[in-house]
Design a protein around this motif. Structure first.
Motif, PDB file in Angstrom:
ATOM      1  N   ILE A   4       7.365  30.385   4.728  1.00  0.00           N
ATOM      2  CA  ILE A   4       7.032  29.874   3.389  1.00  0.00           C
ATOM      3  C   ILE A   4       8.109  28.900   2.905  1.00  0.00           C
ATOM      4  O   ILE A   4       7.803  27.808   2.415  1.00  0.00           O
ATOM      5  N   VAL A   5       9.361  29.285   3.053  1.00  0.00           N
ATOM      6  CA  VAL A   5      10.462  28.422   2.606  1.00  0.00           C
ATOM      7  C   VAL A   5      10.502  27.138   3.435  1.00  0.00           C
ATOM      8  O   VAL A   5      10.724  26.047   2.896  1.00  0.00           O
ATOM      9  N   LEU A   6      10.251  27.249   4.727  1.00  0.00           N
ATOM     10  CA  LEU A   6      10.231  26.073   5.595  1.00  0.00           C
ATOM     11  C   LEU A   6       9.125  25.107   5.173  1.00  0.00           C
ATOM     12  O   LEU A   6       9.337  23.890   5.095  1.00  0.00           O
ATOM     13  N   THR A   7       7.950  25.640   4.864  1.00  0.00           N
ATOM     14  CA  THR A   7       6.836  24.803   4.416  1.00  0.00           C
ATOM     15  C   THR A   7       7.150  24.166   3.065  1.00  0.00           C
ATOM     16  O   THR A   7       6.888  22.979   2.862  1.00  0.00           O
ATOM     17  N   LEU A   8       7.708  24.939   2.147  1.00  0.00           N
ATOM     18  CA  LEU A   8       8.089  24.377   0.842  1.00  0.00           C
ATOM     19  C   LEU A   8       9.133  23.269   1.005  1.00  0.00           C
ATOM     20  O   LEU A   8       9.038  22.221   0.357  1.00  0.00           O
ATOM     21  N   HIS A   9      10.093  23.491   1.871  1.00  0.00           N
ATOM     22  CA  HIS A   9      11.128  22.492   2.124  1.00  0.00           C
ATOM     23  C   HIS A   9      10.502  21.215   2.686  1.00  0.00           C
ATOM     24  O   HIS A   9      10.894  20.103   2.313  1.00  0.00           O
ATOM     25  N   SER A  10       9.524  21.371   3.544  1.00  0.00           N
ATOM     26  CA  SER A  10       8.819  20.229   4.118  1.00  0.00           C
ATOM     27  C   SER A  10       8.005  19.482   3.059  1.00  0.00           C
ATOM     28  O   SER A  10       7.958  18.251   3.059  1.00  0.00           O
ATOM     29  N   LEU A  11       7.375  20.215   2.161  1.00  0.00           N
ATOM     30  CA  LEU A  11       6.554  19.583   1.117  1.00  0.00           C
ATOM     31  C   LEU A  11       7.406  18.923   0.032  1.00  0.00           C
ATOM     32  O   LEU A  11       7.086  17.824  -0.421  1.00  0.00           O
ATOM     33  N   VAL A  12       8.457  19.584  -0.374  1.00  0.00           N
ATOM     34  CA  VAL A  12       9.309  19.045  -1.445  1.00  0.00           C
ATOM     35  C   VAL A  12      10.003  17.762  -0.988  1.00  0.00           C
ATOM     36  O   VAL A  12      10.359  16.912  -1.798  1.00  0.00           O
ATOM     37  N   ARG A  13      10.138  17.590   0.316  1.00  0.00           N
ATOM     38  CA  ARG A  13      10.720  16.346   0.841  1.00  0.00           C
ATOM     39  C   ARG A  13       9.972  15.134   0.293  1.00  0.00           C
ATOM     40  O   ARG A  13      10.575  14.130  -0.063  1.00  0.00           O
ATOM     41  N   TRP A  14       8.647  15.250   0.208  1.00  0.00           N
ATOM     42  CA  TRP A  14       7.845  14.130  -0.279  1.00  0.00           C
ATOM     43  C   TRP A  14       8.050  13.895  -1.767  1.00  0.00           C
ATOM     44  O   TRP A  14       8.036  12.748  -2.229  1.00  0.00           O
ATOM     45  N   LEU A  15       8.264  14.956  -2.511  1.00  0.00           N
ATOM     46  CA  LEU A  15       8.578  14.828  -3.934  1.00  0.00           C
ATOM     47  C   LEU A  15       9.925  14.120  -4.110  1.00  0.00           C
ATOM     48  O   LEU A  15      10.070  13.236  -4.962  1.00  0.00           O
ATOM     49  N   VAL A  16      10.880  14.486  -3.307  1.00  0.00           N
ATOM     50  CA  VAL A  16      12.206  13.852  -3.371  1.00  0.00           C
ATOM     51  C   VAL A  16      12.100  12.372  -3.018  1.00  0.00           C
ATOM     52  O   VAL A  16      12.599  11.513  -3.750  1.00  0.00           O
ATOM     53  N   GLU A  91      24.267  18.443  11.614  1.00  0.00           N
ATOM     54  CA  GLU A  91      24.061  17.057  11.187  1.00  0.00           C
ATOM     55  C   GLU A  91      23.151  16.944   9.965  1.00  0.00           C
ATOM     56  O   GLU A  91      23.509  16.290   8.978  1.00  0.00           O
ATOM     57  N   HIS A  92      21.984  17.546  10.022  1.00  0.00           N
ATOM     58  CA  HIS A  92      21.028  17.472   8.918  1.00  0.00           C
ATOM     59  C   HIS A  92      21.633  18.061   7.644  1.00  0.00           C
ATOM     60  O   HIS A  92      21.571  17.447   6.571  1.00  0.00           O
ATOM     61  N   ALA A  93      22.220  19.216   7.767  1.00  0.00           N
ATOM     62  CA  ALA A  93      22.801  19.891   6.598  1.00  0.00           C
ATOM     63  C   ALA A  93      23.934  19.060   5.985  1.00  0.00           C
ATOM     64  O   ALA A  93      24.008  18.903   4.760  1.00  0.00           O
ATOM     65  N   ILE A  98      25.684  15.317   1.631  1.00  0.00           N
ATOM     66  CA  ILE A  98      26.253  14.036   1.216  1.00  0.00           C
ATOM     67  C   ILE A  98      25.248  13.275   0.346  1.00  0.00           C
ATOM     68  O   ILE A  98      25.620  12.712  -0.700  1.00  0.00           O
ATOM     69  N   ALA A  99      23.982  13.262   0.743  1.00  0.00           N
ATOM     70  CA  ALA A  99      22.948  12.559  -0.025  1.00  0.00           C
ATOM     71  C   ALA A  99      22.796  13.145  -1.423  1.00  0.00           C
ATOM     72  O   ALA A  99      22.706  12.403  -2.409  1.00  0.00           O
ATOM     73  N   VAL A 100      22.783  14.452  -1.537  1.00  0.00           N
ATOM     74  CA  VAL A 100      22.668  15.088  -2.859  1.00  0.00           C
ATOM     75  C   VAL A 100      23.908  14.788  -3.701  1.00  0.00           C
ATOM     76  O   VAL A 100      23.800  14.541  -4.908  1.00  0.00           O
ATOM     77  N   ALA A 101      25.062  14.769  -3.081  1.00  0.00           N
ATOM     78  CA  ALA A 101      26.282  14.414  -3.807  1.00  0.00           C
ATOM     79  C   ALA A 101      26.214  12.967  -4.302  1.00  0.00           C
ATOM     80  O   ALA A 101      26.620  12.667  -5.434  1.00  0.00           O
ATOM     81  N   LEU A 102      25.683  12.076  -3.482  1.00  0.00           N
ATOM     82  CA  LEU A 102      25.528  10.673  -3.889  1.00  0.00           C
ATOM     83  C   LEU A 102      24.547  10.539  -5.057  1.00  0.00           C
ATOM     84  O   LEU A 102      24.804   9.800  -6.009  1.00  0.00           O
ATOM     85  N   ILE A 103      23.434  11.261  -4.977  1.00  0.00           N
ATOM     86  CA  ILE A 103      22.443  11.222  -6.054  1.00  0.00           C
ATOM     87  C   ILE A 103      23.039  11.779  -7.341  1.00  0.00           C
ATOM     88  O   ILE A 103      22.883  11.191  -8.420  1.00  0.00           O
ATOM     89  N   ILE A 132      19.257   5.837   2.081  1.00  0.00           N
ATOM     90  CA  ILE A 132      19.557   5.492   3.475  1.00  0.00           C
ATOM     91  C   ILE A 132      20.037   6.727   4.237  1.00  0.00           C
ATOM     92  O   ILE A 132      19.605   6.983   5.366  1.00  0.00           O
ATOM     93  N   VAL A 133      20.909   7.499   3.620  1.00  0.00           N
ATOM     94  CA  VAL A 133      21.408   8.732   4.253  1.00  0.00           C
ATOM     95  C   VAL A 133      20.243   9.700   4.496  1.00  0.00           C
ATOM     96  O   VAL A 133      20.110  10.275   5.580  1.00  0.00           O
ATOM     97  N   ILE A 134      19.381   9.859   3.505  1.00  0.00           N
ATOM     98  CA  ILE A 134      18.246  10.773   3.630  1.00  0.00           C
ATOM     99  C   ILE A 134      17.301  10.314   4.733  1.00  0.00           C
ATOM    100  O   ILE A 134      16.899  11.111   5.590  1.00  0.00           O
ATOM    101  N   LEU A 135      16.926   9.041   4.704  1.00  0.00           N
ATOM    102  CA  LEU A 135      15.978   8.537   5.709  1.00  0.00           C
ATOM    103  C   LEU A 135      16.527   8.646   7.126  1.00  0.00           C
ATOM    104  O   LEU A 135      15.771   8.856   8.074  1.00  0.00           O
ATOM    105  N   SER A 136      17.831   8.527   7.276  1.00  0.00           N
ATOM    106  CA  SER A 136      18.427   8.638   8.613  1.00  0.00           C
ATOM    107  C   SER A 136      18.546  10.086   9.087  1.00  0.00           C
ATOM    108  O   SER A 136      18.774  10.330  10.266  1.00  0.00           O
ATOM    109  N   SER A 137      18.379  11.036   8.177  1.00  0.00           N
ATOM    110  CA  SER A 137      18.625  12.440   8.530  1.00  0.00           C
ATOM    111  C   SER A 137      17.398  13.334   8.444  1.00  0.00           C
ATOM    112  O   SER A 137      17.513  14.539   8.626  1.00  0.00           O
ATOM    113  N   ILE A 138      16.251  12.763   8.159  1.00  0.00           N
ATOM    114  CA  ILE A 138      15.010  13.546   8.149  1.00  0.00           C
ATOM    115  C   ILE A 138      14.492  13.612   9.584  1.00  0.00           C
ATOM    116  O   ILE A 138      14.482  12.601  10.283  1.00  0.00           O
ATOM    117  N   PRO A 139      14.037  14.775  10.024  1.00  0.00           N
ATOM    118  CA  PRO A 139      13.463  14.868  11.374  1.00  0.00           C
ATOM    119  C   PRO A 139      12.033  14.309  11.402  1.00  0.00           C
ATOM    120  O   PRO A 139      11.059  15.040  11.379  1.00  0.00           O
TER     121      PRO A 139
END
Length: 154
Positions: A4-16, A91-93, A98-103, A132-139
């Motif tokens: 459930i958490v994995l699916t939510l994390h995948s869906l919220v990516r699009w909201l972000v 790497e992803h984490a 870093i991306a959240v800190a930048l935002i 840029i950081v986010i787009l480079s680190s999404i699987p």
């Protein structure tokens, strides 16, 4: 719970991504169109930062319950040599932190500026770097390194 958490994390990516792209659109539009920084722009900034923070909290929780990252932590010396395990365990984490800190930094700095142009410019710079950081680190599904589906079913 993990699924459930994995699916939510995948869906919220699009909201972000959507909120971040919209915030960037409004930032560049305001910057180059010499527009006023309205309550709507402020709301867009807050929504983008909040979406990123929600995604980060989901990601941190997922990090500690994921079998992939548990394997990475338990078997670090051999897991660091496995591309997919290393990507999610380290790497992803790191890049998303870093991306959240930048935002957060960009949002905070833009909030404190008094001139509309300075607000838009600050927001545009920090959010562009974060994107840029986010787009480079999404699987992404098309990534040759590590890939995941566009959407995960529940």
């Amino acid at each position: 719970m993990y699924g459930i958490v994995l699916t939510l994390h995948s869906l919220v990516r699009w909201l972000v991504l959507g909120s971040l792209l919209f915030a960037l659109y409004r930032s560049y539009r305001g910057l180059y169109g010499k527009r006023p920084y309205t309550k709507f722009e402020n709301s867009v900034r807050i929504i983008a930062a909040t979406a990123a923070h929600i995604q980060f909290v989901l990601g941190v929780y997922l990090y500690f319950i994921s079998p992939v990252t548990n394997y990475f932590i338990s078997n670090f010396s051999e897991a660091v040599h496995l591309r997919e395990i290393r990507f999610f365990g380290m790497e992803h984490a790191t890049m998303m932190l870093i991306a959240v800190a930048l935002i957060s930094t960009g949002s905070s700095k833009a909030k404190r500026k008094t001139e509309p142009r300075a607000k838009f410019k600050t927001q545009a710079i920090w959010l562009t770097i974060a994107l840029i950081v986010i787009l480079s680190s999404i699987p992404w599904p098309f990534s040759p390194l590590v890939h995941r589906p566009w959407l995960r079913p529940f």
